[in-house]
Design a protein around this motif. Structure first.
Motif, short mmCIF file in Angstrom:
data_model
loop_
_atom_site.label_atom_id
_atom_site.label_comp_id
_atom_site.label_asym_id
_atom_site.label_seq_id
_atom_site.Cartn_x
_atom_site.Cartn_y
_atom_site.Cartn_z
N MET A 243 0.68 -1.17 -0.13
CA MET A 243 -0.02 0.03 0.16
C MET A 243 0.76 1.25 -0.14
O MET A 243 1.58 1.20 0.71
N THR A 244 0.47 2.17 -0.69
CA THR A 244 1.26 3.33 -0.73
C THR A 244 0.57 4.49 -0.16
O THR A 244 -0.68 4.59 -0.47
N PHE A 245 1.16 5.09 0.86
CA PHE A 245 0.46 6.34 1.74
C PHE A 245 1.47 7.50 1.69
O PHE A 245 2.48 7.09 2.15
N ASN A 246 1.08 8.69 1.32
CA ASN A 246 1.96 9.78 1.28
C ASN A 246 3.06 9.65 0.80
O ASN A 246 4.29 9.76 1.24
N GLU A 247 3.10 9.08 -0.50
CA GLU A 247 4.32 8.70 -0.99
C GLU A 247 5.43 7.71 -0.71
O GLU A 247 6.31 7.75 -0.91
N GLN A 248 4.99 7.00 0.39
CA GLN A 248 5.72 5.92 0.97
C GLN A 248 5.11 4.87 0.85
O GLN A 248 3.78 4.45 1.18
N ASP A 249 5.72 3.55 0.46
CA ASP A 249 5.23 2.22 0.43
C ASP A 249 5.25 1.59 1.94
O ASP A 249 6.14 1.76 2.52
N TYR A 250 4.03 0.81 2.23
CA TYR A 250 4.09 0.28 3.39
C TYR A 250 3.54 -1.34 2.80
O TYR A 250 2.73 -1.41 2.04
N VAL A 251 4.08 -2.34 3.48
CA VAL A 251 3.73 -3.71 3.30
C VAL A 251 2.85 -4.41 4.28
O VAL A 251 3.47 -4.19 5.86
N TYR A 252 1.77 -4.85 4.52
CA TYR A 252 1.19 -5.46 5.53
C TYR A 252 0.67 -6.72 5.12
O TYR A 252 0.24 -7.09 4.00
N GLN A 253 0.54 -7.48 6.10
CA GLN A 253 -0.19 -8.90 6.22
C GLN A 253 -1.35 -9.11 7.19
O GLN A 253 -0.94 -8.76 8.31
N ILE A 254 -2.29 -9.53 6.92
CA ILE A 254 -3.50 -9.70 7.75
C ILE A 254 -3.04 -11.00 8.41
O ILE A 254 -3.15 -12.06 7.81
#
Length: 70
Positions: free
Chosen positions: A1-12
């Motif tokens: 997911m990209t938020f405020n031009e920064q990428d985040y990786v998440y796993q549920i």
């Protein structure tokens, strides 16, 4: 997911327990466990030492909600 031009990786973590009534999500966010709780239609960080931007928390909650049709 990209938020405020920064990428985040998440796993549920608890995806098999999620349904339309779910108010708590367990995620691995960039390698750290994060628990989000939904109160009055607003996602908040539940406990923990990790500090996250409130808008990022909302974006994570919405992303999971849309992905799993909560």
């Amino acid at each position: 997911m990209t938020f405020n031009e920064q990428d985040y990786v998440y796993q549920i973590i608890n995806s098999n327990l999620i349904n339309k009534n779910t108010t708590e999500l367990e995620l691995m966010l960039n390698g750290e466990k994060v628990i989000l709780a939904k109160e009055n239609a607003v996602w908040k960080l539940k406990d923990g030492d990790l500090q996250l931007d409130a808008d990022l928390i909302q974006a994570l909650g919405r992303s999971v909600s849309l992905r799993l049709r909560m």
